[in-house]
Design an enzyme around this catalytic site. Structure first.
Site, mmCIF file in Angstrom:
data_model
loop_
_atom_site.group_PDB
_atom_site.id
_atom_site.type_symbol
_atom_site.label_atom_id
_atom_site.label_comp_id
_atom_site.label_asym_id
_atom_site.label_seq_id
_atom_site.Cartn_x
_atom_site.Cartn_y
_atom_site.Cartn_z
ATOM 1 N N LYS A 27 0.807 -1.221 0.000
ATOM 2 C CA LYS A 27 0.000 0.000 0.000
ATOM 3 C C LYS A 27 0.838 1.268 0.000
ATOM 4 O O LYS A 27 0.352 2.335 -0.373
ATOM 5 C CB LYS A 27 -0.932 0.016 1.218
ATOM 6 C CG LYS A 27 -2.070 -0.982 1.096
ATOM 7 C CD LYS A 27 -3.128 -0.751 2.130
ATOM 8 C CE LYS A 27 -4.282 -1.711 1.928
ATOM 9 N NZ LYS A 27 -5.302 -1.610 2.950
ATOM 10 N N LYS A 66 -4.597 -9.526 -6.761
ATOM 11 C CA LYS A 66 -5.938 -9.735 -6.191
ATOM 12 C C LYS A 66 -6.894 -8.639 -6.671
ATOM 13 O O LYS A 66 -6.453 -7.521 -6.956
ATOM 14 C CB LYS A 66 -5.868 -9.794 -4.660
ATOM 15 C CG LYS A 66 -5.589 -8.480 -4.022
ATOM 16 C CD LYS A 66 -5.717 -8.522 -2.504
ATOM 17 C CE LYS A 66 -5.450 -7.109 -2.011
ATOM 18 N NZ LYS A 66 -5.330 -6.925 -0.615
ATOM 19 N N LYS A 79 -10.271 -2.514 -4.904
ATOM 20 C CA LYS A 79 -10.932 -1.283 -5.314
ATOM 21 C C LYS A 79 -9.947 -0.338 -5.982
ATOM 22 O O LYS A 79 -10.317 0.521 -6.745
ATOM 23 C CB LYS A 79 -11.547 -0.596 -4.092
ATOM 24 C CG LYS A 79 -12.586 -1.464 -3.415
ATOM 25 C CD LYS A 79 -12.979 -0.923 -2.050
ATOM 26 C CE LYS A 79 -12.899 -1.991 -1.011
ATOM 27 N NZ LYS A 79 -13.522 -1.712 0.252
HETATM 28 P P1 TYM Z 1 -10.645 -4.725 3.266
HETATM 29 O O1 TYM Z 1 -11.581 -3.592 3.481
HETATM 30 O O2 TYM Z 1 -9.533 -4.527 2.280
HETATM 31 O O3 TYM Z 1 -11.435 -6.015 2.804
HETATM 32 C C1 TYM Z 1 -12.571 -6.495 3.508
HETATM 33 C C2 TYM Z 1 -12.612 -8.004 3.444
HETATM 34 O O4 TYM Z 1 -12.616 -8.461 2.085
HETATM 35 C C3 TYM Z 1 -11.586 -9.411 1.879
HETATM 36 N N1 TYM Z 1 -11.059 -9.244 0.513
HETATM 37 C C4 TYM Z 1 -10.937 -10.261 -0.379
HETATM 38 N N2 TYM Z 1 -11.231 -11.573 -0.286
HETATM 39 C C5 TYM Z 1 -11.002 -12.339 -1.392
HETATM 40 N N3 TYM Z 1 -10.493 -11.835 -2.553
HETATM 41 C C6 TYM Z 1 -10.184 -10.540 -2.681
HETATM 42 N N4 TYM Z 1 -9.701 -10.066 -3.827
HETATM 43 C C7 TYM Z 1 -10.392 -9.674 -1.559
HETATM 44 N N5 TYM Z 1 -10.204 -8.345 -1.339
HETATM 45 C C8 TYM Z 1 -10.612 -8.108 -0.072
HETATM 46 C C9 TYM Z 1 -10.507 -9.060 2.898
HETATM 47 O O5 TYM Z 1 -9.671 -10.162 3.177
HETATM 48 C C10 TYM Z 1 -11.355 -8.651 4.096
HETATM 49 O O6 TYM Z 1 -11.740 -9.772 4.849
HETATM 50 N N6 TYM Z 1 -7.633 -4.512 7.258
HETATM 51 C C11 TYM Z 1 -8.938 -4.939 6.789
HETATM 52 C C12 TYM Z 1 -10.099 -4.340 7.546
HETATM 53 C C13 TYM Z 1 -10.099 -4.550 9.025
HETATM 54 C C14 TYM Z 1 -10.399 -5.761 9.709
HETATM 55 C C15 TYM Z 1 -10.360 -5.448 11.094
HETATM 56 C C16 TYM Z 1 -10.661 -7.065 9.297
HETATM 57 C C17 TYM Z 1 -9.902 -3.599 9.955
HETATM 58 N N7 TYM Z 1 -10.059 -4.133 11.220
HETATM 59 C C18 TYM Z 1 -10.590 -6.416 12.061
HETATM 60 C C19 TYM Z 1 -10.902 -8.026 10.259
HETATM 61 C C20 TYM Z 1 -10.863 -7.705 11.642
HETATM 62 C C21 TYM Z 1 -9.076 -4.523 5.334
HETATM 63 O O7 TYM Z 1 -8.448 -3.597 4.879
HETATM 64 O O8 TYM Z 1 -10.042 -5.224 4.651
#
Ligand code: TYM
Length: 326
Positions: A111, A192, A195
């Site tokens: 990132k 992957k 967004k």
């Molecule tokens: P974020 O917002 O990037 O993504 C949210 C969830 O979607 C899953 N994900 C995917 N799964 C499969 N294929 C993909 N291409 C893909 N892109 C995203 C992510 O694995 C995630 O589960 N750091 C985290 C947010 C967060 C969080 C937490 C998660 C903050 N606090 C506490 C769990 C527990 C994030 O940026 O997810």
């Protein structure tokens, strides 16, 4: 009853990766586990946005989550900044976390590349994520594959804290689905789906109309040898289509490979399966958008429920670290 917590950033529309890797499983978990789901706006702030964008994005994401099947009467759905204990415990977790541990986080490396401005918070982000999870004594954290390292770090921090200050936190486990854990970009199938992808044609959004979805799958990058096989290393594009089709229809991707001899029908069937998955969600989203005040009300109720749990954890934490009682 075991406790589940997960979070998602309000940084643009929900995409197919979010849905298959995470949100779909949250919808199931809410019926079997005491489930907390958080729109993590503090995390989204680590990358600057235009003024006013964040609030709109948080509300929109909450609506997408409800449209996807989260029922705020069944689970606890809330916005992170509505529960200030996240920031409070986030600071304490930064004090427990080693600099070297954060330096090893691959998401930070990804990132922070190609950015003019990299905030300090983008670096310490995983400590706040640990706080999100530990505040609720979560047993399980349902996420996609890309979050595995952050959950491992959370476990390490919980153990270190418990060792240093006495047993305080539940040590959580990552819960990563068998199908859909890593949905890849349709244009660059070795990256992957995300967004922030370079090409919007590679990302399928929850809000994409059916013809756009079909078109994106039709144009999905495959390869030139014309063989349909499940082979992540050598055929990432075809394998991604099989994985998506499998996750969308509940079928085994490797078995599906045997049913196709050409890419065209595979692309068409995958596109149609995704349209069928998204259509009812889009209808519910259109209804929810008619009444944003109702979503705000539901989020207030969620914040009250989450806040009560978070405060009781913080009372334990403040005593454990030894803050002077006021
Ligand atoms: P974020 O917002 O990037 O993504 C949210 C969830 O979607 C899953 N994900 C995917 N799964 C499969 N294929 C993909 N291409 C893909 N892109 C995203 C992510 O694995 C995630 O589960 N750091 C985290 C947010 C967060 C969080 C937490 C998660 C903050 N606090 C506490 C769990 C527990 C994030 O940026 O997810």
């Amino acid at each position: 009853m075991s406790r589940v917590l997960s979070g998602i950033q309000p940084t643009g529309d929900l995409h197919l990766g979010n849905l298959l890797g995470a949100v779909r499983n949250w919808v199931e978990d809410q019926h079997t586990d005491d489930s907390f789901y958080c729109v993590v706006d503090l995390h989204a702030l680590t990358v600057p946005k235009g003024p006013g964008e964040l609030a709109a994005a948080s509300l929109e994401l909450a609506q997408c989550l409800i449209a996807s099947g989260l029922d705020p009467e069944v689970c606890t759905l809330f916005v992170q900044s509505h529960v200030p204990q996240h920031a409070e415990l986030g600071w304490i977790m930064q004090c427990v976390c080693g600099f070297g541990q954060l330096e090893r986080m691959t998401q930070f490396k990804d990132k922070s590349e190609r950015r003019d401005f990299v905030s300090a918070a983008l670096f310490t982000y995983p400590a706040l994520q640990a706080a999100d999870i530990l505040l609720y004594d979560a047993d399980r954290v349902p996420v996609g594959e890309d979050q595995r390292q952050h959950i491992e770090l959370t476990r390490d921090l919980a153990e270190r804290f418990n060792h240093r200050y006495g047993d305080t936190f539940t040590v959580p486990e990552a819960s990563i689905p068998r199908a859909g854990a890593r949905v890849m970009d349709l244009q660059n199938p070795t990256d992957k789906m995300s967004k922030s992808a370079d090409s919007p044609a590679g990302t399928v959004l929850l809000t994409d109309p059916p013809d756009a979805v079909i078109k994106k799958f039709k144009r999905a990058v495959t390869d030139s040898d014309g063989v349909v096989a499940f082979d992540v290393a050598n055929k990432p594009g075809v394998t991604n289509l099989l994985s998506i089709l499998g996750a969308a229809t509940g079928r085994d991707p490797e078995a599906l490979a045997g049913e196709y001899t050409q890419y065209g029908p595979l692309k068409a069937d995958t596109g149609e399966a995704v349209v069928a998955l998204l259509e009812p969600l889009q209808m519910r989203l259109a209804e929810l958008r008619q009444d944003p005040a109702e979503t705000s009300r539901l989020l207030r109720v969620g914040a009250d429920k989450a806040g009560a749990v978070a405060e009781s954890t913080m009372e334990r934490v403040r005593a454990a670290v030894g803050f002077l009682p006021r």
